[in-house]
Design a protein around this motif. Structure first.
Motif, PDB file in Angstrom:
ATOM      1  N   ALA A   1       0.861  -0.903  -0.083  1.00  0.00           N
ATOM      2  CA  ALA A   1       0.352  -0.030   0.307  1.00  0.00           C
ATOM      3  C   ALA A   1       1.135   1.184   0.258  1.00  0.00           C
ATOM      4  CB  ALA A   1      -1.239   0.021   0.860  1.00  0.00           C
ATOM      5  N   ASP A   2       1.746   1.205   0.836  1.00  0.00           N
ATOM      6  CA  ASP A   2       2.524   2.740   0.969  1.00  0.00           C
ATOM      7  C   ASP A   2       3.738   2.692  -1.086  1.00  0.00           C
ATOM      8  OD1 ASP A   2       2.641   2.601   3.466  1.00  0.00           O
ATOM      9  OD2 ASP A   2       4.257   1.234   3.578  1.00  0.00           O
TER      10      ASP A   2
ATOM     11  N   SER B   1      19.542   6.980  -1.170  1.00  0.00           N
ATOM     12  CA  SER B   1      18.226   6.832   0.151  1.00  0.00           C
ATOM     13  C   SER B   1      19.400   6.222   0.949  1.00  0.00           C
ATOM     14  CB  SER B   1      16.990   7.141  -0.149  1.00  0.00           C
ATOM     15  OG  SER B   1      16.732   5.854   0.272  1.00  0.00           O
TER      16      SER B   1
ATOM     17  N   THR C   1      17.667   4.929   3.520  1.00  0.00           N
ATOM     18  CA  THR C   1      16.243   4.629   4.411  1.00  0.00           C
ATOM     19  C   THR C   1      15.658   2.896   3.105  1.00  0.00           C
ATOM     20  OG1 THR C   1      14.537   5.799   3.380  1.00  0.00           O
ATOM     21  CG2 THR C   1      15.402   6.298   5.453  1.00  0.00           C
TER      22      THR C   1
ATOM     23  N   ARG D   1      14.560   0.098  -3.731  1.00  0.00           N
ATOM     24  CA  ARG D   1      14.500   1.158  -4.887  1.00  0.00           C
ATOM     25  C   ARG D   1      16.110   1.665  -4.997  1.00  0.00           C
ATOM     26  NH1 ARG D   1      12.216   7.065  -3.937  1.00  0.00           N
ATOM     27  NH2 ARG D   1      13.933   7.089  -2.589  1.00  0.00           N
TER      28      ARG D   1
ATOM     29  N   TRP E   1      -0.985   9.649  -2.848  1.00  0.00           N
ATOM     30  CA  TRP E   1       0.357   9.487  -2.035  1.00  0.00           C
ATOM     31  C   TRP E   1       1.062   8.062  -1.951  1.00  0.00           C
ATOM     32  CZ3 TRP E   1       3.999   6.925   1.625  1.00  0.00           C
ATOM     33  CH2 TRP E   1       4.817   7.944   2.008  1.00  0.00           C
ATOM     34  N   SER E   2       0.798   6.861  -2.335  1.00  0.00           N
ATOM     35  CA  SER E   2       1.308   5.759  -2.336  1.00  0.00           C
ATOM     36  C   SER E   2       1.694   6.468  -4.639  1.00  0.00           C
ATOM     37  CB  SER E   2       0.164   4.893  -2.518  1.00  0.00           C
ATOM     38  OG  SER E   2       1.137   3.335  -3.163  1.00  0.00           O
TER      39      SER E   2
ATOM     40  N   GLY F   1       4.880   8.009  -4.636  1.00  0.00           N
ATOM     41  CA  GLY F   1       6.701   6.956  -4.506  1.00  0.00           C
ATOM     42  C   GLY F   1       6.483   6.570  -6.164  1.00  0.00           C
TER      43      GLY F   1
ATOM     44  N   HIS G   1       1.643  11.036   6.593  1.00  0.00           N
ATOM     45  CA  HIS G   1       1.750   9.702   6.416  1.00  0.00           C
ATOM     46  C   HIS G   1       2.108   8.870   6.940  1.00  0.00           C
ATOM     47  CE1 HIS G   1       0.902   5.716   3.739  1.00  0.00           C
ATOM     48  NE2 HIS G   1       1.988   5.796   3.697  1.00  0.00           N
TER      49      HIS G   1
ATOM     50  N   ASP H   1       3.778   4.628   7.767  1.00  0.00           N
ATOM     51  CA  ASP H   1       4.029   3.569   6.287  1.00  0.00           C
ATOM     52  C   ASP H   1       3.488   1.996   7.419  1.00  0.00           C
ATOM     53  OD1 ASP H   1       6.273   2.858   7.813  1.00  0.00           O
ATOM     54  OD2 ASP H   1       7.063   3.619   6.030  1.00  0.00           O
ATOM     55  N   ARG H   2       3.572   1.344   7.183  1.00  0.00           N
ATOM     56  CA  ARG H   2       3.518  -0.289   6.980  1.00  0.00           C
ATOM     57  C   ARG H   2       4.488  -0.276   8.401  1.00  0.00           C
ATOM     58  NH1 ARG H   2       2.233  -5.676   5.884  1.00  0.00           N
ATOM     59  NH2 ARG H   2       4.062  -7.066   6.014  1.00  0.00           N
ATOM     60  N   PHE H   3       6.110   0.246   8.534  1.00  0.00           N
ATOM     61  CA  PHE H   3       6.791   0.056   9.798  1.00  0.00           C
ATOM     62  C   PHE H   3       6.672   0.334  10.810  1.00  0.00           C
ATOM     63  CE2 PHE H   3       8.950  -1.211   5.514  1.00  0.00           C
ATOM     64  CZ  PHE H   3       9.626  -2.563   5.628  1.00  0.00           C
TER      65      PHE H   3
ATOM     66  N   ILE I   1       5.305  10.501   8.258  1.00  0.00           N
ATOM     67  CA  ILE I   1       6.926  10.852   7.021  1.00  0.00           C
ATOM     68  C   ILE I   1       5.514  12.302   7.341  1.00  0.00           C
ATOM     69  CG2 ILE I   1       6.463  11.237   4.720  1.00  0.00           C
ATOM     70  CD1 ILE I   1       6.194   7.657   5.201  1.00  0.00           C
TER      71      ILE I   1
ATOM     72  N   TYR J   1      19.639   4.836   9.763  1.00  0.00           N
ATOM     73  CA  TYR J   1      19.012   4.595  11.361  1.00  0.00           C
ATOM     74  C   TYR J   1      20.244   4.406  11.765  1.00  0.00           C
ATOM     75  CZ  TYR J   1      14.468   3.847   8.719  1.00  0.00           C
ATOM     76  OH  TYR J   1      13.497   4.115   8.265  1.00  0.00           O
TER      77      TYR J   1
ATOM     78  N   LEU K   1      14.885  11.968  10.106  1.00  0.00           N
ATOM     79  CA  LEU K   1      16.287  11.748   9.186  1.00  0.00           C
ATOM     80  C   LEU K   1      15.293  12.135   7.524  1.00  0.00           C
ATOM     81  CD1 LEU K   1      17.206   7.758   8.770  1.00  0.00           C
ATOM     82  CD2 LEU K   1      14.800   9.103   9.410  1.00  0.00           C
ATOM     83  N   GLU K   2      15.995  12.233   6.517  1.00  0.00           N
ATOM     84  CA  GLU K   2      15.852  12.718   5.032  1.00  0.00           C
ATOM     85  C   GLU K   2      15.009  10.754   5.019  1.00  0.00           C
ATOM     86  OE1 GLU K   2      18.301  14.127   2.171  1.00  0.00           O
ATOM     87  OE2 GLU K   2      16.755  13.748   0.563  1.00  0.00           O
ATOM     88  N   GLY K   3      13.509  10.440   4.420  1.00  0.00           N
ATOM     89  CA  GLY K   3      13.655   9.132   4.135  1.00  0.00           C
ATOM     90  C   GLY K   3      13.421   9.383   2.339  1.00  0.00           C
ATOM     91  N   SER K   4      12.476   8.367   2.309  1.00  0.00           N
ATOM     92  CA  SER K   4      12.882   7.832   0.333  1.00  0.00           C
ATOM     93  C   SER K   4      12.943   9.368  -0.213  1.00  0.00           C
ATOM     94  CB  SER K   4      12.429   6.887   0.534  1.00  0.00           C
ATOM     95  OG  SER K   4      11.314   6.500   0.191  1.00  0.00           O
TER      96      SER K   4
ATOM     97  N   GLU L   1      11.448  12.389   8.036  1.00  0.00           N
ATOM     98  CA  GLU L   1      10.564  11.795   8.386  1.00  0.00           C
ATOM     99  C   GLU L   1      11.043  11.063  10.140  1.00  0.00           C
ATOM    100  OE1 GLU L   1      10.603   8.230   4.679  1.00  0.00           O
ATOM    101  OE2 GLU L   1      11.019   7.208   6.450  1.00  0.00           O
TER     102      GLU L   1
ATOM    103  N   ARG M   1      14.399   2.752  14.944  1.00  0.00           N
ATOM    104  CA  ARG M   1      15.373   2.064  14.244  1.00  0.00           C
ATOM    105  C   ARG M   1      14.620   0.951  15.300  1.00  0.00           C
ATOM    106  NH1 ARG M   1      21.704   0.991  15.465  1.00  0.00           N
ATOM    107  NH2 ARG M   1      22.175  -1.734  14.239  1.00  0.00           N
TER     108      ARG M   1
END
Lengths: 263, 263, 263
Positions: free
Chosen positions: A21-22, A131, A133, A137, B58-59, B62, B185, B187-189, B193, B220, B231-234, B239, B243
């Motif tokens: 989904a993300d 990146s 993280t 990708r 949003w998805s 990406g 957002h 995310d799954r983890f 964001i 992380y 931190l800067e995310g992807s 974000e 960790r």
């Protein structure tokens, strides 16, 4: 730079714990398609439990060599992204494996003498901006795509100077006529999959788990609906199952449960 | 009618909230395959929350431009099917986007000056019988397949005379050395964001969220397991993560939570 | 052995109850790719409820003939693996269907006079070692791949001498101006899908379910958000839905609920 992998080369599989989904998985696919436009991308799974390296290793072991030579298998269960873990590409038995060096290749590597592995350090085979993280990708997908395009493994980076990281496996062992093993996986159907080679517990022998003893049979059809049995599963090891029911629930057993066989 | 999109043209991605079990997604794939037999169809996701247009927007953001030029991205989160909303095909940056005009293209359109959009009204490019409830199969999939076959965007219908519908975005803003933003957002983890551009909160600055202040770091690996960091995310925005843990749970925070940065 | 199916032949769809995490689906894909290297494999779904043959039959009915002639549809919901059920390949309307003979083809077969079916007994078209538990990988996937390669149906085994197994369907019936039917499926959006042909309950007529009577309308847009309606769904039967809401929850109704129509 020549290709050394044959007709099945342009197929890439993806195994992650990302969910879908993300948009992370789609970004990996786009990164591959941007480099190798006509490669076929097969989803293995994106539903692994987050961070579960052992689940990734086990899942991968079920299909990596069912795919034909030349296939590129990408595995991204990578809780250590942004730490010092290596990023790897490995060639074994003419398949390619791409992912973090954290144990996801444990079962594939177990007992294999012949393999080549490199660290994915060549920036020209990575995404322009990498990146901190999302190496799926930015590093793993591009490496897989370049392999699909015929780039040689050695181009992607220097040889890994150690064996890839492996999870500690605790194999089954035999003592006289007894076999001692454990449940290593519970599947969606509630089957309890052990580490006991089927040859060590042939049909007619007995298996004991969670205080229950049952015969090793050939197929589900050898028992009535609801009954427990042990049998050789699809990977050549003993499974404890229940016809049309969930053995894990019937036995209250899960991963780590000890299993004893009597020949 | 000539094709104007290059080598990557025959790849279609699908993003829906359909799940897969009901067969709706497979019907879309079949509708595409029936028109463009050899097109490769990549699943982006079918697990979006039902009706969640913001999640779709949003998805999509990406991955849409990680895919190469010529890719056709279909998005069907369409609670308004059967109402007066338009059905669109859009060309931006030589990718194609196909879906309802309800905001699913919000992030793609944001800040983009150059785009072409048409309303999908040409019945000869739709399924023979168009249902009132399933435009994914009957309008969007056929339009995508015809684009994959090289049909020009303008053939599919008249130009859209307005901008596509966009969701209201509330961008982060700067006041002196302070940055004010929000979580957009989770995310799954469990990563939170934000809408804060990474350049506005560089490594070394601080971020405050839900009463906790933390440093912006690079990876992380800069903190111990369990610890929070920013931190800067992807995607180039800040974000808030933990960790090997779920930041959303550690902070009790979700979408809409305010985030403050100090340069 | 010549091919008798045209340009769309090299596309295979997969519908299972396996989930993806255990690697079973990927093993099926690998088995296909090992035989038919460049075939495109489309996931229909792997999220069917375990062992739910009726759900498989219903899902398949939504897409099998939307795909073009030559497509090979594999369905593996197979609680009887390892019992005496047959393994089948069927040709209907120039599509191929591959799976266990347990009712998964019920809706496809219903009302069809012209079909050919064989039992998959030819071991040279199966995996070298056929397990007792995973015919998806060992029998069905190889059969599908050989069909994709142009192997004739009749090569795969002897003709099935009976009709394939079908689930008991209880079709809607008319008594004067009254129609009597039932809910046969509830989809992800909470729509209640009935077995009443749309022609038997045209717009303007009324439908009664769970003590509530509502008009048959044309589209969701004919009611306000939250309101119930009945309408022709995407398969040509009457659905009971609620605009932007879940009809099954609003009505407390599910599969088997009786539905009455008044013309």
């Amino acid at each position: 730079v020549a290709t050394d992998h044959g007709a099945g080369a342009r197929r890439v599989t993806l195994l992650t714990d990302f969910g879908t989904a993300d948009g992370y998985v789609a970004a990996m696919k786009g990164a591959i398609a941007g480099i190798a436009a006509s490669v076929i991308i097969d989803d293995a799974s994106h539903d692994l439990p987050p961070g579960d390296i052992a689940a990734a290793a086990w899942s991968l072991a079920g299909y990596w060599d069912v795919y034909p030579p030349g296939t590129i298998h990408v595995v991204v269960v990578d809780p250590g992204v942004g730490t010092h873990r290596n990023a790897l590409a490995i060639r074994i038995d003419n398949r390619f494996l791409v992912g973090p060096d954290n144990g996801v290749f444990t079962h594939v590597m177990a007992g294999t003498a012949a393999w080549d592995a490199v660290r994915l350090t060549e920036r020209r085979y990575a995404r322009g901006a990498v990146s901190a993280t999302f190496h799926g990708r930015d590093i793993f997908a591009p490496a897989a795509a370049h392999l699909a395009n015929g780039v040689a493994l050695q181009e992607l980076g220097p040889p890994l100077e150690t064996r890839p990281v492996s999870l500690a496996l605790d194999p089954a062992r035999r003592e006289g006529r007894e076999v001692h093993g454990a449940v290593v996986h519970v599947d969606r159907f509630g089957n309890l999959i052990t580490n006991i080679p089927a040859a060590w517990a042939p049909p007619g022998s007995r298996v004991t788990i969670a205080g229950r003893t049952m015969r090793v049979l050939r197929t589900y059809g050898d028992v009535e609906p609801g009954q427990l049995l042990a049998l050789e599963g699809s990977r050549g090891v003993i499974e404890v199952a229940a016809r049309d029911a969930r053995a894990c629930d019937a036995l209250g057993a899960g991963v780590g449960e000890r299993v004893r066989g009597n020949g």
